[in-house]
Design a protein around this motif. Structure first.
Motif, PDB file in Angstrom:
ATOM      1  N   LEU A 282       0.809  -1.222   0.000  1.00 19.02           N
ATOM      2  CA  LEU A 282       0.000   0.000   0.000  1.00 19.02           C
ATOM      3  C   LEU A 282       0.841   1.271   0.000  1.00 19.02           C
ATOM      4  CD1 LEU A 282      -2.862  -0.638   2.603  1.00 19.02           C
ATOM      5  CD2 LEU A 282      -3.139  -0.162   0.168  1.00 19.02           C
ATOM      6  N   TRP A 283       1.879   1.264   0.822  1.00 18.41           N
ATOM      7  CA  TRP A 283       2.727   2.451   0.967  1.00 18.41           C
ATOM      8  C   TRP A 283       4.201   2.035   0.902  1.00 18.41           C
ATOM      9  CZ3 TRP A 283      -0.963   1.591   5.115  1.00 18.41           C
ATOM     10  CH2 TRP A 283      -2.127   2.378   5.028  1.00 18.41           C
ATOM     11  N   SER A 284       5.053   2.926   0.450  1.00 19.47           N
ATOM     12  CA  SER A 284       6.482   2.587   0.372  1.00 19.47           C
ATOM     13  C   SER A 284       7.138   2.632   1.742  1.00 19.47           C
ATOM     14  CB  SER A 284       7.222   3.595  -0.506  1.00 19.47           C
ATOM     15  OG  SER A 284       6.748   3.490  -1.799  1.00 19.47           O
ATOM     16  N   PRO A 285       7.871   1.585   2.064  1.00 21.70           N
ATOM     17  CA  PRO A 285       8.580   1.609   3.346  1.00 21.70           C
ATOM     18  C   PRO A 285       9.793   2.529   3.288  1.00 21.70           C
ATOM     19  CG  PRO A 285       9.010  -0.458   2.186  1.00 21.70           C
ATOM     20  CD  PRO A 285       8.017   0.293   1.349  1.00 21.70           C
ATOM     21  N   MET A 286      10.116   3.130   4.416  1.00 22.42           N
ATOM     22  CA  MET A 286      11.333   3.953   4.471  1.00 22.42           C
ATOM     23  C   MET A 286      12.524   3.047   4.758  1.00 22.42           C
ATOM     24  SD  MET A 286      10.113   7.339   6.474  1.00 22.42           S
ATOM     25  CE  MET A 286      11.716   8.041   6.714  1.00 22.42           C
ATOM     26  N   PRO A 287      13.608   3.234   4.023  1.00 23.24           N
ATOM     27  CA  PRO A 287      14.769   2.357   4.215  1.00 23.24           C
ATOM     28  C   PRO A 287      15.277   2.409   5.658  1.00 23.24           C
ATOM     29  CG  PRO A 287      15.106   3.880   2.371  1.00 23.24           C
ATOM     30  CD  PRO A 287      13.842   4.285   3.020  1.00 23.24           C
ATOM     31  N   GLY A 288      15.684   1.265   6.144  1.00 25.57           N
ATOM     32  CA  GLY A 288      16.290   1.204   7.479  1.00 25.57           C
ATOM     33  C   GLY A 288      15.304   1.306   8.628  1.00 25.57           C
ATOM     34  N   ARG A 289      14.011   1.355   8.326  1.00 24.20           N
ATOM     35  CA  ARG A 289      13.048   1.538   9.408  1.00 24.20           C
ATOM     36  C   ARG A 289      12.233   0.275   9.706  1.00 24.20           C
ATOM     37  NH1 ARG A 289      13.465   4.108  13.113  1.00 24.20           N
ATOM     38  NH2 ARG A 289      11.255   4.481  13.408  1.00 24.20           N
ATOM     39  N   ILE A 290      12.608  -0.842   9.059  1.00 21.16           N
ATOM     40  CA  ILE A 290      11.874  -2.081   9.347  1.00 21.16           C
ATOM     41  C   ILE A 290      12.609  -2.837  10.454  1.00 21.16           C
ATOM     42  CG2 ILE A 290      10.993  -4.252   8.383  1.00 21.16           C
ATOM     43  CD1 ILE A 290      11.352  -2.821   5.577  1.00 21.16           C
ATOM     44  N   LYS A 291      11.874  -3.117  11.544  1.00 22.64           N
ATOM     45  CA  LYS A 291      12.491  -3.833  12.670  1.00 22.64           C
ATOM     46  C   LYS A 291      11.657  -5.065  12.973  1.00 22.64           C
ATOM     47  CE  LYS A 291      15.403  -0.454  13.520  1.00 22.64           C
ATOM     48  NZ  LYS A 291      15.072   0.718  14.317  1.00 22.64           N
ATOM     49  N   ASP A 292      12.332  -6.203  13.086  1.00 26.45           N
ATOM     50  CA  ASP A 292      11.616  -7.428  13.409  1.00 26.45           C
ATOM     51  C   ASP A 292      11.888  -7.854  14.855  1.00 26.45           C
ATOM     52  OD1 ASP A 292      10.469  -9.880  13.643  1.00 26.45           O
ATOM     53  OD2 ASP A 292      11.284 -10.696  11.781  1.00 26.45           O
ATOM     54  N   TYR A 293      11.125  -7.254  15.760  1.00 28.43           N
ATOM     55  CA  TYR A 293      11.247  -7.650  17.167  1.00 28.43           C
ATOM     56  C   TYR A 293      10.379  -8.873  17.476  1.00 28.43           C
ATOM     57  CZ  TYR A 293      13.353  -3.023  17.773  1.00 28.43           C
ATOM     58  OH  TYR A 293      14.155  -1.917  17.677  1.00 28.43           O
ATOM     59  N   VAL A 294       9.770  -9.444  16.429  1.00 27.34           N
ATOM     60  CA  VAL A 294       9.033 -10.690  16.645  1.00 27.34           C
ATOM     61  C   VAL A 294      10.044 -11.832  16.649  1.00 27.34           C
ATOM     62  CG1 VAL A 294       7.353 -12.303  15.666  1.00 27.34           C
ATOM     63  CG2 VAL A 294       6.848  -9.855  15.728  1.00 27.34           C
ATOM     64  N   ALA A 295      10.868 -11.871  15.619  1.00 33.26           N
ATOM     65  CA  ALA A 295      11.902 -12.902  15.563  1.00 33.26           C
ATOM     66  C   ALA A 295      13.011 -12.617  16.570  1.00 33.26           C
ATOM     67  CB  ALA A 295      12.472 -12.982  14.154  1.00 33.26           C
ATOM     68  N   MET A 296      13.245 -11.324  16.841  1.00 28.03           N
ATOM     69  CA  MET A 296      14.291 -10.943  17.787  1.00 28.03           C
ATOM     70  C   MET A 296      13.734 -10.029  18.870  1.00 28.03           C
ATOM     71  SD  MET A 296      17.354 -10.241  15.112  1.00 28.03           S
ATOM     72  CE  MET A 296      16.207  -9.551  13.943  1.00 28.03           C
ATOM     73  N   PRO A 297      13.117 -10.612  19.896  1.00 28.81           N
ATOM     74  CA  PRO A 297      12.499  -9.792  20.952  1.00 28.81           C
ATOM     75  C   PRO A 297      13.540  -8.937  21.677  1.00 28.81           C
ATOM     76  CG  PRO A 297      11.910 -12.124  21.195  1.00 28.81           C
ATOM     77  CD  PRO A 297      12.981 -12.051  20.154  1.00 28.81           C
ATOM     78  N   GLN A 303       7.817  -7.579  21.824  1.00 29.03           N
ATOM     79  CA  GLN A 303       7.757  -8.112  20.461  1.00 29.03           C
ATOM     80  C   GLN A 303       6.774  -7.310  19.614  1.00 29.03           C
ATOM     81  OE1 GLN A 303       6.905 -12.375  21.421  1.00 29.03           O
ATOM     82  NE2 GLN A 303       8.499 -12.720  19.892  1.00 29.03           N
ATOM     83  N   SER A 304       7.153  -7.035  18.402  1.00 27.93           N
ATOM     84  CA  SER A 304       6.316  -6.337  17.417  1.00 27.93           C
ATOM     85  C   SER A 304       7.104  -6.241  16.131  1.00 27.93           C
ATOM     86  CB  SER A 304       6.008  -4.890  17.853  1.00 27.93           C
ATOM     87  OG  SER A 304       4.949  -4.824  18.758  1.00 27.93           O
ATOM     88  N   LEU A 305       6.403  -6.031  15.026  1.00 30.10           N
ATOM     89  CA  LEU A 305       7.095  -5.652  13.801  1.00 30.10           C
ATOM     90  C   LEU A 305       6.944  -4.141  13.709  1.00 30.10           C
ATOM     91  CD1 LEU A 305       5.677  -8.279  11.249  1.00 30.10           C
ATOM     92  CD2 LEU A 305       7.893  -8.333  12.413  1.00 30.10           C
ATOM     93  N   HIS A 306       8.022  -3.448  13.401  1.00 30.89           N
ATOM     94  CA  HIS A 306       7.959  -1.994  13.213  1.00 30.89           C
ATOM     95  C   HIS A 306       8.275  -1.664  11.763  1.00 30.89           C
ATOM     96  CE1 HIS A 306       9.050  -0.751  17.622  1.00 30.89           C
ATOM     97  NE2 HIS A 306       7.958  -1.475  17.549  1.00 30.89           N
ATOM     98  N   THR A 307       7.536  -0.734  11.213  1.00 32.20           N
ATOM     99  CA  THR A 307       7.937  -0.202   9.922  1.00 32.20           C
ATOM    100  C   THR A 307       7.494   1.255   9.866  1.00 32.20           C
ATOM    101  OG1 THR A 307       7.821  -0.463   7.512  1.00 32.20           O
ATOM    102  CG2 THR A 307       5.802  -0.929   8.715  1.00 32.20           C
TER     103      THR A 307
END
Ligand code: GDP
Length: 384
Positions: A282-297, A303-307
């Motif tokens: 739907l929207w373009s992600p900003m580079p470097g702003r995706i965080k996977d705290y689900v796989a890495m709490p 835990q959450s996915l951030h974008t």
């Protein structure tokens, strides 16, 4: 009246709890604090009742709530620990004693004060984490009523809260307490900046809310198409965290766009990742702003996915995606494991989750020098 509110809060999450124990604790607190007053002029008992209310809002167990009601009786009244044990049992006695000991720390320099109080808190925590939960709730109520104290004391308390109690709440993952402690400290330490940020946030609120509403609608339509049921809502950011962002990034207020973040709550981990994909379509992600705290709490179990994506107006939109279970941990942290449950309160899961705390304790036992301890602790406690 406040007792009624407390009892109603407890009943909202548990029906079979021993309400009589809470009532007994309340009557003993009321009776023994009779004739004592808060600086605000209110009868003293209003304080333990409010502390118990904060505990109940974390949906904690009856023992914690009763101990919160009694947390000042040994220190400030004629009631003895023996009497507490006799009337309320060894668990409540241990909790009240723990809180009493914590408040008796004799501080010297500020640095020592910080190190010592943290050390004591960790020791108390090893015995029963609920001692710290009561202490945090106690501090929160004192911060909420700080306006009655002289300026000098306000500054001392707010500084201590920002340096010790808020990081501790963060470490334990209890974000509801952390945000409020931070915002209250900020208000007393930097009133001008606090009110400036608050005023600016209020200014464009309607416009911002409309923007978020539109994003929610778009996302909802997409999720319905693929049959994912989700709870989506806008979450206003906290004042202190906005202010931190300004300071750290050297930014002015109008350079901070993401004043509202979007939160998506779904039922499974699989859906979290599906939703992330849909959002990026739907929207373009900003580079470097995706965080996977689900796989890495995070170490506080968060835990959450951030974008962060570029929204329809070209403005960044911060999005968090999590399951309901992750949401519970994000809001209540370690307190989630002390929530009212029949029987097995000390579950294995809980033990596993505080293992980092025990490790920290083991390691700091060898450190006799408070300053050295503080230096080491700073690394662990204040950095992510
Ligand atoms: P990152 O840059 O994406 O790693 O995340 P930030 O540290 O900038 O945090 C962004 C937002 O995520 C915060 O405003 C919080 O809402 C949430 N968040 C980050 N860490 C935690 C945490 O430990 N606990 C909770 N409850 N929320 C957190």
């Amino acid at each position: 009246m406040s007792l009624d509110k407390l009892l109603a809060t407890i009943k909202s999450y548990t029906e079979e709890a021993n309400i009589d124990l809470v009532k007994e604790a309340y009557y003993l607190a009321k009776e023994s604090h009779e004739g004592q007053y808060r600086v605000s002029g209110e009868p003293f008992v209003s304080h333990p009742v409010q502390v118990a209310q904060i505990m109940a809002e974390l949906e904690l167990d009856i023992i914690s709530i009763s101990a919160a009601l009694l947390h000042d009786v040994v220190e400030d009244t004629e009631v003895t620990t023996e009497e507490l044990r006799e009337k309320f049992g060894p668990e409540i006695e241990l909790l009240v004693n723990g809180v009493t000991k914590l408040s008796k720390i004799d501080f010297k320099s500020r640095e020592e004060h910080q190190a010592e109080s943290l050390r004591k808190m960790f020791l108390a925590m090893a015995k029963d984490i609920r001692v710290i939960l009561i202490k945090l709730a106690d501090r929160l109520h004192n911060m909420r009523t700080l306006q009655y104290l002289p300026r000098e004391k306000q500054i001392r308390k707010a500084t201590e809260t920002l340096e010790i109690y808020a990081p501790l709440a963060h470490r334990l993952g209890i974000s509801t307490l952390k945000w409020e402690l931070e915002d209250l400290s900020f208000r007393y330490l930097e009133p001008d900046r606090y009110y400036e940020v608050a005023k600016k946030i209020a200014k464009n609120r309607a416009e911002r809310e409309a923007y978020i509403e539109e994003a929610i609608k778009r996302l909802n339509t997409k999720l319905t198409e693929v049959d994912i049921e989700a709870d989506i809502y806008g979450r206003p950011k906290h004042l202190y965290s906005i202010y931190q962002k300004m300071i750290k990034g050297g930014k002015e207020f109008n350079e901070i766009y993401d004043l509202t973040a979007l939160r998506v709550i779904v039922s499974s981990v699989k859906e979290c990742y599906q939703v992330l994909g849909i959002i990026h379509e739907l929207w373009s992600p900003m580079p470097g702003r995706i965080k996977d705290y689900v796989a890495m709490p995070k170490s506080n179990m968060y835990q959450s996915l951030h974008t962060t994506v570029i929204g329809s107006k070209g403005e960044p939109l911060e999005i968090q995606i999590r399951t309901w279970e992750m949401h519970r941990t994000a809001e209540y942290g370690i307190a989630a494991h002390w929530r009212y449950k029949e029987g097995n309160r000390k579950d294995e899961d809980f033990e596993r989750k505080i293992s980092w705390l025990r490790q920290l304790l083991e390691w700091q036992k060898d450190l006799s020098d408070a300053k050295e301890f503080m230096e080491n602790l700073k690394i662990d406690l204040f950095e992510d």
